[in-house]
Design a protein around this motif. Structure first.
Motif, PDB file in Angstrom:
ATOM      1  N   PRO A   4      20.582  10.640  38.848  1.00  0.00           N
ATOM      2  CA  PRO A   4      20.404  11.955  39.465  1.00  0.00           C
ATOM      3  C   PRO A   4      20.543  11.871  40.983  1.00  0.00           C
ATOM      4  CG  PRO A   4      18.684  11.512  37.854  1.00  0.00           C
ATOM      5  CD  PRO A   4      19.410  10.224  38.056  1.00  0.00           C
ATOM      6  N   VAL A   5      21.140  12.888  41.559  1.00  0.00           N
ATOM      7  CA  VAL A   5      21.227  12.951  43.017  1.00  0.00           C
ATOM      8  C   VAL A   5      19.800  12.922  43.573  1.00  0.00           C
ATOM      9  CG1 VAL A   5      21.889  14.389  44.973  1.00  0.00           C
ATOM     10  CG2 VAL A   5      23.407  14.210  42.981  1.00  0.00           C
ATOM     11  N   PRO A   6      19.515  12.063  44.550  1.00  0.00           N
ATOM     12  CA  PRO A   6      18.155  11.968  45.090  1.00  0.00           C
ATOM     13  C   PRO A   6      17.586  13.327  45.499  1.00  0.00           C
ATOM     14  CG  PRO A   6      19.512  10.207  45.944  1.00  0.00           C
ATOM     15  CD  PRO A   6      20.433  11.099  45.189  1.00  0.00           C
ATOM     16  N   ALA A   7      16.288  13.495  45.287  1.00  0.00           N
ATOM     17  CA  ALA A   7      15.620  14.772  45.568  1.00  0.00           C
ATOM     18  C   ALA A   7      15.804  15.196  47.013  1.00  0.00           C
ATOM     19  CB  ALA A   7      14.135  14.656  45.229  1.00  0.00           C
ATOM     20  N   ALA A   8      15.759  14.238  47.933  1.00  0.00           N
ATOM     21  CA  ALA A   8      15.885  14.577  49.352  1.00  0.00           C
ATOM     22  C   ALA A   8      17.242  15.209  49.646  1.00  0.00           C
ATOM     23  CB  ALA A   8      15.688  13.318  50.204  1.00  0.00           C
ATOM     24  N   ILE A   9      18.307  14.701  49.005  1.00  0.00           N
ATOM     25  CA  ILE A   9      19.647  15.269  49.209  1.00  0.00           C
ATOM     26  C   ILE A   9      19.723  16.671  48.614  1.00  0.00           C
ATOM     27  CG2 ILE A   9      22.086  15.024  48.584  1.00  0.00           C
ATOM     28  CD1 ILE A   9      21.748  12.009  48.761  1.00  0.00           C
ATOM     29  N   GLN A  10      19.112  16.862  47.448  1.00  0.00           N
ATOM     30  CA  GLN A  10      19.127  18.186  46.825  1.00  0.00           C
ATOM     31  C   GLN A  10      18.378  19.212  47.693  1.00  0.00           C
ATOM     32  OE1 GLN A  10      18.819  18.599  42.530  1.00  0.00           O
ATOM     33  NE2 GLN A  10      18.548  16.388  42.315  1.00  0.00           N
ATOM     34  N   LYS A  11      17.283  18.808  48.278  1.00  0.00           N
ATOM     35  CA  LYS A  11      16.532  19.727  49.141  1.00  0.00           C
ATOM     36  C   LYS A  11      17.337  20.091  50.379  1.00  0.00           C
ATOM     37  CE  LYS A  11      11.921  18.157  47.751  1.00  0.00           C
ATOM     38  NZ  LYS A  11      10.689  17.450  48.182  1.00  0.00           N
ATOM     39  N   ARG A  12      18.008  19.096  50.973  1.00  0.00           N
ATOM     40  CA  ARG A  12      18.851  19.383  52.139  1.00  0.00           C
ATOM     41  C   ARG A  12      19.983  20.331  51.767  1.00  0.00           C
ATOM     42  NH1 ARG A  12      21.591  14.720  53.633  1.00  0.00           N
ATOM     43  NH2 ARG A  12      22.395  15.875  55.435  1.00  0.00           N
ATOM     44  N   LEU A  31      35.074  15.515  52.145  1.00  0.00           N
ATOM     45  CA  LEU A  31      35.191  14.296  52.946  1.00  0.00           C
ATOM     46  C   LEU A  31      33.825  13.650  53.085  1.00  0.00           C
ATOM     47  CD1 LEU A  31      37.482  15.364  55.959  1.00  0.00           C
ATOM     48  CD2 LEU A  31      38.162  14.135  53.893  1.00  0.00           C
ATOM     49  N   GLY A  32      33.799  12.317  53.020  1.00  0.00           N
ATOM     50  CA  GLY A  32      32.598  11.567  53.357  1.00  0.00           C
ATOM     51  C   GLY A  32      31.542  11.549  52.268  1.00  0.00           C
ATOM     52  N   ASN A  33      30.481  10.778  52.566  1.00  0.00           N
ATOM     53  CA  ASN A  33      29.423  10.516  51.584  1.00  0.00           C
ATOM     54  C   ASN A  33      28.216  11.425  51.726  1.00  0.00           C
ATOM     55  OD1 ASN A  33      28.393   9.564  53.957  1.00  0.00           O
ATOM     56  ND2 ASN A  33      27.831   7.530  53.195  1.00  0.00           N
ATOM     57  N   ASP A  34      28.320  12.474  52.531  1.00  0.00           N
ATOM     58  CA  ASP A  34      27.198  13.391  52.744  1.00  0.00           C
ATOM     59  C   ASP A  34      27.781  14.793  52.914  1.00  0.00           C
ATOM     60  OD1 ASP A  34      25.119  14.968  53.761  1.00  0.00           O
ATOM     61  OD2 ASP A  34      24.179  13.261  54.780  1.00  0.00           O
ATOM     62  N   ALA A  35      27.767  15.562  51.824  1.00  0.00           N
ATOM     63  CA  ALA A  35      28.404  16.883  51.849  1.00  0.00           C
ATOM     64  C   ALA A  35      27.732  17.819  52.831  1.00  0.00           C
ATOM     65  CB  ALA A  35      28.383  17.489  50.447  1.00  0.00           C
ATOM     66  N   ASN A  50      25.569  19.213  44.767  1.00  0.00           N
ATOM     67  CA  ASN A  50      24.504  18.218  44.840  1.00  0.00           C
ATOM     68  C   ASN A  50      23.231  18.673  44.141  1.00  0.00           C
ATOM     69  OD1 ASN A  50      25.228  15.775  46.800  1.00  0.00           O
ATOM     70  ND2 ASN A  50      26.235  17.622  47.577  1.00  0.00           N
ATOM     71  N   ILE A  51      23.009  19.978  44.057  1.00  0.00           N
ATOM     72  CA  ILE A  51      21.800  20.493  43.418  1.00  0.00           C
ATOM     73  C   ILE A  51      21.986  20.411  41.906  1.00  0.00           C
ATOM     74  CG2 ILE A  51      20.294  22.495  43.134  1.00  0.00           C
ATOM     75  CD1 ILE A  51      21.195  23.403  45.921  1.00  0.00           C
ATOM     76  N   GLY A  52      21.134  19.635  41.254  1.00  0.00           N
ATOM     77  CA  GLY A  52      21.297  19.375  39.829  1.00  0.00           C
ATOM     78  C   GLY A  52      22.435  18.421  39.540  1.00  0.00           C
ATOM     79  N   GLY A  53      22.933  17.749  40.572  1.00  0.00           N
ATOM     80  CA  GLY A  53      24.050  16.831  40.397  1.00  0.00           C
ATOM     81  C   GLY A  53      23.637  15.502  39.810  1.00  0.00           C
ATOM     82  N   ILE A  54      24.601  14.834  39.175  1.00  0.00           N
ATOM     83  CA  ILE A  54      24.365  13.521  38.578  1.00  0.00           C
ATOM     84  C   ILE A  54      25.539  12.619  38.948  1.00  0.00           C
ATOM     85  CG2 ILE A  54      24.058  12.220  36.430  1.00  0.00           C
ATOM     86  CD1 ILE A  54      23.094  14.821  35.140  1.00  0.00           C
ATOM     87  N   TYR A  55      25.233  11.433  39.454  1.00  0.00           N
ATOM     88  CA  TYR A  55      26.266  10.441  39.698  1.00  0.00           C
ATOM     89  C   TYR A  55      26.645   9.814  38.352  1.00  0.00           C
ATOM     90  CZ  TYR A  55      24.645  10.811  44.563  1.00  0.00           C
ATOM     91  OH  TYR A  55      24.283  11.277  45.804  1.00  0.00           O
ATOM     92  N   LEU A  56      27.881  10.019  37.940  1.00  0.00           N
ATOM     93  CA  LEU A  56      28.354   9.515  36.649  1.00  0.00           C
ATOM     94  C   LEU A  56      29.113   8.212  36.867  1.00  0.00           C
ATOM     95  CD1 LEU A  56      29.698  12.899  35.195  1.00  0.00           C
ATOM     96  CD2 LEU A  56      27.491  11.817  34.734  1.00  0.00           C
ATOM     97  N   ASN A  57      28.508   7.119  36.470  1.00  0.00           N
ATOM     98  CA  ASN A  57      29.145   5.807  36.627  1.00  0.00           C
ATOM     99  C   ASN A  57      29.761   5.361  35.311  1.00  0.00           C
ATOM    100  OD1 ASN A  57      28.308   5.440  39.370  1.00  0.00           O
ATOM    101  ND2 ASN A  57      26.241   4.974  38.606  1.00  0.00           N
ATOM    102  N   THR A  58      30.968   4.831  35.381  1.00  0.00           N
ATOM    103  CA  THR A  58      31.603   4.251  34.198  1.00  0.00           C
ATOM    104  C   THR A  58      31.110   2.819  34.080  1.00  0.00           C
ATOM    105  OG1 THR A  58      33.549   5.635  34.542  1.00  0.00           O
ATOM    106  CG2 THR A  58      33.795   3.747  33.081  1.00  0.00           C
ATOM    107  N   THR A  59      30.309   2.564  33.075  1.00  0.00           N
ATOM    108  CA  THR A  59      29.622   1.277  32.968  1.00  0.00           C
ATOM    109  C   THR A  59      30.104   0.506  31.752  1.00  0.00           C
ATOM    110  OG1 THR A  59      27.832   2.392  31.785  1.00  0.00           O
ATOM    111  CG2 THR A  59      27.559   2.086  34.147  1.00  0.00           C
ATOM    112  N   VAL A  60      29.875  -0.814  31.796  1.00  0.00           N
ATOM    113  CA  VAL A  60      30.165  -1.695  30.663  1.00  0.00           C
ATOM    114  C   VAL A  60      28.985  -2.627  30.489  1.00  0.00           C
ATOM    115  CG1 VAL A  60      32.665  -1.601  30.987  1.00  0.00           C
ATOM    116  CG2 VAL A  60      31.340  -3.375  32.153  1.00  0.00           C
ATOM    117  N   HIS A  61      28.879  -3.191  29.319  1.00  0.00           N
ATOM    118  CA  HIS A  61      27.786  -4.121  29.056  1.00  0.00           C
ATOM    119  C   HIS A  61      27.831  -5.280  30.046  1.00  0.00           C
ATOM    120  CE1 HIS A  61      26.141  -2.431  25.356  1.00  0.00           C
ATOM    121  NE2 HIS A  61      27.378  -2.159  24.983  1.00  0.00           N
ATOM    122  N   GLY A  62      26.678  -5.562  30.624  1.00  0.00           N
ATOM    123  CA  GLY A  62      26.569  -6.716  31.505  1.00  0.00           C
ATOM    124  C   GLY A  62      26.742  -6.421  32.983  1.00  0.00           C
ATOM    125  N   ASP A  63      27.090  -5.160  33.350  1.00  0.00           N
ATOM    126  CA  ASP A  63      27.295  -4.904  34.786  1.00  0.00           C
ATOM    127  C   ASP A  63      26.017  -4.465  35.492  1.00  0.00           C
ATOM    128  OD1 ASP A  63      26.925  -2.298  33.980  1.00  0.00           O
ATOM    129  OD2 ASP A  63      28.939  -1.608  34.489  1.00  0.00           O
TER     130      ASP A  63
END
Length: 864
Positions: free
Chosen positions: A641-649, A564-568, A621-634
């Motif tokens: 990469p998950v921000p370092a501060a989140i990985q440390k927490r 749940l939520g944006n901060d595990a 979150n440790i070693g995590g990567i946000y995988l975005n589905t992207t297209v040309h022009g977006d």
């Protein structure tokens, strides 16, 4: 002269005689030819081998009229196939309709669709046979293109069956074939049930038979009883399966397909396109969806934005074997989707109802009826598969399988996740109303799958964790995530003082958006592709509409199951507070005078499983990567990469709550009465707290230092430092943080507790297993298996195709930095232990000597 005259007269006489006989001969030949044709005609309505006549079959047997007229003479079954149906495409759909005790618990139950195939019938008048051919209808090309000839030859049909033409009907507009062999188990061409359900045995045809036959205008239904035997180290056991085969006439013109977009989650059918103008084959995926369109007279109103009823609504029937107290909630769960279809422009698009007397032909196994089938089974699950026309992605029929014991999963989730804030969710048994609301949620989720929607595991990340503690926010948004297709169960974040009451998942904004994208109808003058792309582009930066793929090995921490939520870290910390409240009350909540502690032990192990679920959410979150589905022009990054501060927490959370075993969870008053209990085929299985905590902690450490995770961190360090000056969380920092926590007592010259020694052994063993091939068979995998038995139960056993992108970062691991980093950490531990080997009490010193020997052996050296 006389001789010549005489010879001349003789010749004339012979010629005259010959001329007189010629008409007789010709007439005789013509007569013979006519007689032959008559015989052939007779043979066309008579079996050349057995002498069956069409009139005799009708007279001796019974006939059911429909797509194929079905003629049954005693135990013989015949199909009468009209000439107009030859070369047409049919879909064979096979389902289980009865299962015996021996395979029930494995999850094979009534209503499950196990095999589909497209077939066509071909009449061969020369050989007097009907050939049946099958093909994979996933290749297309323009009829006028030259390459089409090659497409036909390179993606041809295969012959799967042949029948003798037994006779013709009276006006020769249909032929009759005997079909027993494809339904009584003698042939697998139409129905290969045993291979498809994983039983490596063969049908005993002498113990199998055709049970029932039905024929309707667009499909036929054949039910059979097929018997086999299985042996698992003992005597062979007879197994008889009830199976139902539907043969459905497909439309000549398939539904117009809608092509998938990876930024929104639909099940798909792959399709290959060839054309002369190409420089490469085009591969596309068609989304699976119902053919929902306005009536002809309503098209103009629909395009103006008015709500209209569809030409053909989607109808679900409730299995009559469903307990009466749950039917209303299941129906409500279906109807909850009305709001989403209204967003797509249709009112009254979906209907759920119980079959009535007007549904004279109702049969749960008939593909004309989409049924929510109720399965009596110990399996705790539900699933929502569909029967799809593979030519277009059109959903023809949907089958929701509802296992009776799914309520045990709901009971577990609610007690563990909401018991701290909801008194209704605490007892060994809930009220019908409370359980009914949970059933309604599951109904909605599974029905969503039958509309074509995949799991959206990223939806819950859209909500800020603190907002889940807001009574106003949760009431406004309705539930725990923007999509009921997420595995966002119940609100374990809200604290008792928050007074949050809306804690159950609901149909959300993503669901409405996804249904509109998949089901909005576009007129012939509209650019459908452009409109669909605009709909996604409009919301591409709003997290409410984010689609997160279900993942196998989770890389993107936004798209996790059960979170749940944006901060595990924050969500799990709130979850632990509530979990401690639950654990403190387990003995009271499960109290049942004069009963055993079985319910207590089960609830206890579920609480421990929830703790491990939180650990997994944070760990990703440790070693995590946000995988975005992207297209040309977006202008979006595909890999963030998950921000370092989140990985440390996240690392700090694990050090506090895993490396230090929570004694309130594993060593408390409950263990005076019972150990944690897990059901098994042999009865309740007990885990002792020390053994269980050791195994679960090992699992987290093993996953934390997995090669793939450390390789992602190394890749991130290399990429980020070459591209930006942004701070990164490195492998060395991770090892340093964990080392300081695991060996804190050692550094301080203290005597170690049993649990502290346990943690150090786990830590060292994980590094040894990962580094030295000789130790690969250490029980690392066993701890992972333990963890899987403790996780909170999952819903749906659907296989989401293409669950996540395949990212290869593990090629030639032995020459990466991972091995060096792990050996380097082992060396540091060894140096520390050699210095501290004489500190602490005797048990601590014994422990140090043991670890020194293990590391020495692993590194195969006494110095580094």
């Amino acid at each position: 002269m006389r001789e010549k005259a005489f010879l001349h007269h003789v010749k004339l006489f012979c010629l005259l005689i010959l001329l007189l006989f010629i008409p007789v001969t010709v007439l005789s030949q013509k007569k013979k030819k006519k007689d032959t044709e008559t015989e052939l005609i007779k043979k066309d309505s008579t079996d050349s081998k057995k002498g069956k006549k069409y009139s005799d079959l009708i007279k001796k047997g019974t006939i059911k009229k429909g797509l194929f007229n079905i003629i049954q003479v005693k135990t013989d079954v015949y199909f009468e196939i009209q000439d107009s149906l030859f070369k047409r495409e049919f879909l064979v759909v096979n389902k289980l309709s009865q299962v015996p005790f021996q395979i029930n618990e494995s999850g094979l139950n009534k209503g499950m669709n196990y095999e589909n195939k497209v077939i066509s019938f071909y009449k061969d008048t020369i050989a007097k046979k009907v050939w049946v051919k099958s093909y994979v209808p996933k290749v297309s090309s323009p009829k006028e293109d030259a390459i089409t000839a090659s497409v036909i030859d390179n993606f041809s049909e295969s012959i799967i069956e042949v029948f003798d033409i037994e006779t013709k009907n009276n006006d020769s507009s249909a032929v009759v074939i005997k079909v027993n062999k494809i339904f009584d188990g003698k042939q697998k061409s139409f129905n290969d049930v045993l291979n498809n359900i994983g039983l490596s045995s063969s049908v005993k045809s002498e113990l199998s038979y055709i049970e029932a036959l039905k024929s309707f205008p667009k499909n036929i239904v054949v039910k059979s009883q097929l018997t086999t035997s299985i042996s698992e180290g003992g005597p062979a056991l007879p197994i008889t399966l009830g199976v139902t085969s539907n043969i459905i006439l497909l439309d000549k013109t398939p539904m117009k397909p809608r092509f998938s977009d990876n930024r929104i989650g639909y099940f798909t059918e792959k399709h290959w396109y060839f054309a002369d103008a190409q420089q490469a084959m085009l591969e596309k995926e068609l989304i699976t969806r119902w053919r929902l369109e306005p009536k002809k007279e309503d098209e103009e109103r629909y395009l103006k934005g008015e709500l209209v009823a569809p030409k053909k609504p989607i109808v679900y029937y409730i299995d009559p074997s469903t307990p009466k107290q749950w039917r209303k909630y299941i129906i409500d769960g279906v109807h909850d989707w009305q709001v989403a279809f209204e967003k797509a422009g249709f009112k009254n698009a979906i209907i759920a109802k119980e079959p009535t007397e007007q549904d004279l032909d109702f049969d749960v196994d008939d593909v004309r009826y989409s049924v929510i089938t109720y399965a009596a089974s110990p399996k705790a699950n539900a699933m929502g598969p569909s029967v799809v026309d593979p030519r277009s992605g059109e959903i023809i029929e949907a089958d929701i399988i509802w296992w009776h014991n799914v309520m045990t999963s709901l009971h577990s989730w609610m007690r563990i996740q909401t018991g701290a804030i909801d008194p209704k969710a605490r007892g060994n048994k809930f009220s019908d109303e409370h359980m009914g609301e949970a059933i309604r949620f599951v109904s909605s989720h599974e029905v969503g799958h039958t509309f074509g929607l995949k799991h959206n595991m990223g939806a819950s990340f859209a909500y800020d964790v603190e907002s889940l503690r807001s009574k106003e926010f949760t009431a406004k948004m309705g539930g725990t995530a923007p999509s009921i297709m997420d595995y966002a169960r119940y609100n374990y974040v809200a604290q008792p003082e928050d007074n949050v009451t809306v804690i159950t998942p609901k149909i959300g904004e993503y669901d409405k958006y996804a249904i509109e994208w998949g089901y909005r109808w576009y007129g012939p003058n509209e650019n459908e592709t452009a409109r669909l792309n605009e709909a996604i582009t409009k919301h591409q930066n709003d997290p409410i509409y984010f689609y997160g793929e279900q993942q196998g090995a989770t890389i993107d921490p936004r798209s996790q199951s059960e979170d749940l939520g944006n901060d595990a870290v924050k969500a799990s910390e709130y979850g632990l507070k509530n979990l401690k409240r639950v654990v403190d009350n387990i003995l009271n909540w499960t109290f049942d005078k004069d009963q055993s502690y079985y319910e207590t032990g089960k609830l206890y192990i579920e609480a421990i499983g929830q703790w491990q679920t939180y650990n997994g959410h944070v760990l990703t979150n440790i070693g995590g990567i946000y995988l975005n589905t992207t297209v040309h022009g977006d202008n979006k990054q595909s890999y963030v990469p998950v921000p370092a501060a989140i990985q440390k927490r996240a690392a700090d959370y694990l050090a506090k709550n895993v490396l230090t075993i929570p004694q309130w969870l594993f060593f408390n008053d409950i263990t005076d009465k019972t150990n944690p209990l897990k059901d098994s085929p042999l009865g309740p299985y007990e885990y002792t707290p020390y053994t269980l905590s050791r195994g679960l902690q090992y699992d987290v450490i093993y996953s934390l230092f997995s090669d793939d995770r450390l390789l992602r961190m190394t890749e991130n360090e290399l990429y980020q430092r070459n591209k930006t000056n942004e701070k990164v969380f490195t492998v060395n920092e991770l090892f340093k943080k964990m080392h300081q926590n695991v060996f804190l007592g050692t550094i301080q010259n203290k005597s170690l507790t049993i649990l502290e020694r346990m943690t150090q052994k786990n830590y060292v063993d994980v590094l040894i297993v990962s580094t030295n091939k000789l130790f690969e068979k250490t029980d690392a995998k066993k701890s992972i298996q333990i963890q899987e038995t403790l996780q909170m139960p999952h819903l749906c056993s659907l296989d989401d195709a293409h669950m996540a992108r395949n990212i290869n970062n593990s090629f030639l691991k032995r020459v990466t930095e991972v091995t060096s980093d792990k050996k380097g950490e082992l060396s540091k531990v060894l140096q520390l232990l050699r210095i501290k080997k004489s500190t602490g009490d005797q048990s601590t010193q014994n422990h140090y000597r043991d670890l020194i020997q293990r590391i020495d052996k692993a590194l195969n050296t006494t110095t580094f």
